[in-house]
Design a protein around this motif. Structure first.
Motif, short mmCIF file in Angstrom:
data_model
loop_
_atom_site.label_atom_id
_atom_site.label_comp_id
_atom_site.label_asym_id
_atom_site.label_seq_id
_atom_site.Cartn_x
_atom_site.Cartn_y
_atom_site.Cartn_z
N HIS A 69 0.84 -1.21 0.00
CA HIS A 69 0.00 0.00 0.00
C HIS A 69 0.87 1.26 0.00
O HIS A 69 0.64 2.18 -0.81
N SER A 70 1.87 1.31 0.87
CA SER A 70 2.73 2.49 0.98
C SER A 70 3.66 2.63 -0.22
O SER A 70 3.83 3.72 -0.78
N PHE A 71 4.26 1.52 -0.63
CA PHE A 71 5.21 1.52 -1.74
C PHE A 71 4.54 1.97 -3.03
O PHE A 71 5.00 2.89 -3.72
N ALA A 79 12.36 -3.01 -3.75
CA ALA A 79 11.86 -3.38 -2.43
C ALA A 79 12.98 -4.11 -1.70
O ALA A 79 13.39 -5.20 -2.10
N TYR A 80 13.49 -3.49 -0.66
CA TYR A 80 14.53 -4.08 0.19
C TYR A 80 15.78 -4.43 -0.60
O TYR A 80 16.12 -5.59 -0.77
N PHE A 122 15.73 14.12 -2.30
CA PHE A 122 15.64 12.96 -1.40
C PHE A 122 14.51 13.18 -0.40
O PHE A 122 14.47 14.20 0.29
N ARG A 123 13.60 12.22 -0.34
CA ARG A 123 12.48 12.31 0.60
C ARG A 123 12.22 10.97 1.26
O ARG A 123 12.39 9.92 0.62
N VAL A 124 11.83 11.03 2.53
CA VAL A 124 11.51 9.83 3.30
C VAL A 124 10.04 9.88 3.67
O VAL A 124 9.54 10.91 4.15
N HIS A 125 9.33 8.77 3.46
CA HIS A 125 7.91 8.69 3.77
C HIS A 125 7.66 7.56 4.77
O HIS A 125 8.19 6.44 4.60
N LEU A 126 6.88 7.84 5.78
CA LEU A 126 6.49 6.81 6.74
C LEU A 126 5.35 5.98 6.15
O LEU A 126 4.57 6.47 5.34
N PRO A 127 5.24 4.73 6.56
CA PRO A 127 4.19 3.86 6.01
C PRO A 127 2.81 4.24 6.49
O PRO A 127 2.63 4.87 7.54
N ALA A 131 9.65 -0.12 8.55
CA ALA A 131 9.95 0.10 7.13
C ALA A 131 9.59 1.53 6.75
O ALA A 131 8.69 2.14 7.37
N ILE A 132 10.29 2.06 5.77
CA ILE A 132 10.00 3.38 5.23
C ILE A 132 10.09 3.32 3.70
O ILE A 132 10.57 2.34 3.14
N VAL A 133 9.61 4.36 3.05
CA VAL A 133 9.77 4.52 1.61
C VAL A 133 10.66 5.72 1.35
O VAL A 133 10.46 6.79 1.94
N ILE A 134 11.66 5.55 0.51
CA ILE A 134 12.54 6.64 0.10
C ILE A 134 12.33 6.90 -1.38
O ILE A 134 12.21 5.95 -2.17
N GLU A 135 12.26 8.15 -1.76
CA GLU A 135 12.20 8.49 -3.18
C GLU A 135 13.15 9.63 -3.49
O GLU A 135 13.46 10.46 -2.62
N CYS A 136 13.64 9.65 -4.72
CA CYS A 136 14.52 10.71 -5.17
C CYS A 136 14.45 10.78 -6.68
O CYS A 136 13.82 9.93 -7.33
#
Length: 249
Positions: A29-31, A111-112, A212-217, A241-246
């Motif tokens: 869901h988060s990813f 993923a991981y 660079f951004r970090v998102h919580l699930p 777990a977290i989601v990182i995007e850039c």
């Protein structure tokens, strides 16, 4: 001990872990939310495993979808799924640390992956390998173990979500993060490694990424009529777990 997905039945056991609810209700869901709309994009799934997310994203309308993994057994499983349900996905065996001639994928997902870097040098190799596969202006989105596990005031008992986490006594770089995940009637032990979030941001920046951004699930809504109460509170308060995007410069 480094997790070897080509050893014994490890690859098959890992694919079974996708059946536990936390995988779909929180992780996927988060990813997928932060990956966003992939319609008409050229997409690469790095460390794709047996192709769990690769197939989801192909079904979501990506124009071209490919995936690679360092594990030959994982790629054999992915190709088996493709043979049973052809989606036009190309799979191959490769190491994410390998720098390749510049490719033109609009988005790469993983993923991981980064949690298998045991030190900053190995992390830098992974990030340089990623940068070579994404066109300038493209994006990288990754679901990863939360480095803040080592800094929580407590690590809750995650067993009700289908896994356990064991940490070393201190947050030294390269310290293990040992996850034991439910896989059918068995438990699969997976070893990740701790590096601070600053190390991820620095390695990605040096490899050519920005924003660079970090998102919580977050948790997907429950089925109609189901009251889950405070079931997910420990996960959300102490997210493992977290989601990182850039974006690629």
């Amino acid at each position: 001990m480094i997790t070897d997905y080509d050893e014994g039945d490890t690859a098959e056991l890992y694919t079974r872990t996708k059946d536990i609810p936390v995988r779909s209700r929180v992780e996927a869901h988060s990813f997928l939310h932060h990956i966003g709309d992939v319609r008409d994009l050229d997409l690469l799934d790095v460390a794709c495993g047996a192709g769990h997310y690769t197939r989801m994203l192909a079904r979501a309308g990506a124009a071209r979808v490919a995936g690679f993994d360092i594990s030959e057994k994982m790629i054999a499983l992915a190709r088996g799924h493709e043979a049973q349900e052809p989606l036009g996905i190309d799979y191959w065996v490769a190491d994410a640390r390998t720098v390749v001639p510049q490719q033109d994928f609009d988005i790469a997902v993983a993923a991981y992956l980064l949690v298998y870097a045991r030190d900053r040098d190995e992390l830098a190799q992974m990030c340089r390998g990623l940068a070579g596969r994404i066109r300038p202006g493209g994006r990288f989105v990754t679901l990863t173990t939360n480095p803040d596990l080592y800094h929580f005031d407590r690590v809750p008992d995650y067993r009700k979500y289908g896994f356990r986490i064991r940490l070393a006594d201190a947050a030294a770089e390269g310290a293990p993060i040992e996850l034991t995940v439910t896989a059918g009637d068995s438990g699969l032990v997976i070893e990740n490694y701790y590096l601070p979030i600053e190390a991820y941001e620095s390695a990605l920046h040096d490899a050519g990424f920005t924003d660079f951004r970090v998102h919580l699930p977050t948790v997907a809504p429950p089925p109609d009529g189901v009251d889950e109460g405070d079931f997910w509170d420990d996960y959300l308060q102490y997210p493992p777990a977290i989601v990182i995007e850039c974006a690629r410069r």
